[in-house]
Design a protein around this motif. Sequence first.
Motif, PDB file in Angstrom:
ATOM      1  N   GLY A  75      -3.868   3.722  -1.528  1.00  0.00           N
ATOM      2  CA  GLY A  75      -4.743   2.596  -1.125  1.00  0.00           C
ATOM      3  C   GLY A  75      -3.861   1.321  -1.953  1.00  0.00           C
ATOM      4  O   GLY A  75      -3.814   0.227  -1.418  1.00  0.00           O
ATOM      5  N   GLN A  79      -3.290  -1.866   0.657  1.00  0.00           N
ATOM      6  CA  GLN A  79      -3.766  -3.161   0.136  1.00  0.00           C
ATOM      7  C   GLN A  79      -2.815  -4.295   0.442  1.00  0.00           C
ATOM      8  O   GLN A  79      -2.881  -5.419   0.780  1.00  0.00           O
ATOM      9  CB  GLN A  79      -4.080  -3.161  -1.233  1.00  0.00           C
ATOM     10  CG  GLN A  79      -4.773  -4.445  -1.789  1.00  0.00           C
ATOM     11  CD  GLN A  79      -5.238  -4.453  -3.379  1.00  0.00           C
ATOM     12  OE1 GLN A  79      -5.484  -3.466  -3.774  1.00  0.00           O
ATOM     13  NE2 GLN A  79      -5.533  -5.712  -3.688  1.00  0.00           N
ATOM     14  N   PRO A 101      -9.473  -1.474   1.032  1.00  0.00           N
ATOM     15  CA  PRO A 101      -7.991  -0.498   0.928  1.00  0.00           C
ATOM     16  C   PRO A 101      -8.544   0.612  -0.003  1.00  0.00           C
ATOM     17  O   PRO A 101      -7.710   1.683   0.425  1.00  0.00           O
ATOM     18  CB  PRO A 101      -7.086  -1.357   0.607  1.00  0.00           C
ATOM     19  CG  PRO A 101      -7.327  -2.788   0.860  1.00  0.00           C
ATOM     20  CD  PRO A 101      -8.789  -2.746   0.541  1.00  0.00           C
ATOM     21  N   THR A 102      -9.152   0.461  -0.938  1.00  0.00           N
ATOM     22  CA  THR A 102      -9.456   1.743  -1.648  1.00  0.00           C
ATOM     23  C   THR A 102     -10.351   2.648  -1.084  1.00  0.00           C
ATOM     24  O   THR A 102     -10.324   3.852  -1.601  1.00  0.00           O
ATOM     25  CB  THR A 102      -9.842   1.532  -3.118  1.00  0.00           C
ATOM     26  OG1 THR A 102     -11.184   0.734  -3.048  1.00  0.00           O
ATOM     27  CG2 THR A 102      -8.722   0.495  -3.865  1.00  0.00           C
TER      28      THR A 102
END
Length: 106
Positions: A75, A79, A101-102
């Motif tokens: 992630g 990110q 993004p996580t």
Amino acid sequence: MPEGRRHPNHFPPFHDSANIDSVREIIMRQTLTAKLKVEVTQEQKEQLRLTCLAYRDALNYTSGVAFEMGKTYNGTKIQKEVYYTLREKFNLPSQMACNVPTLVPR
């Protein structure tokens, strides 16, 4: 490791109730869920709808980028690649741009 110090993941023996309670506190987690009905104006409802659509589109975009990066599940790497695009292209606030993004690698 120095004498008398234990590894952080070491659990105490289960032979007395004080230790059992401390282990139970570490192991037992409780999740509370609340279902709320939010009363909004028509204008607020439309803004929520647009925000949800932008968030969905940002997730789809980020998923494509992660795939192009070799199907990465990291992630943080994702990110770094998409953060500013999510902020500009999808007009997401900072917290949402960090959250997207996580979620993609899951």
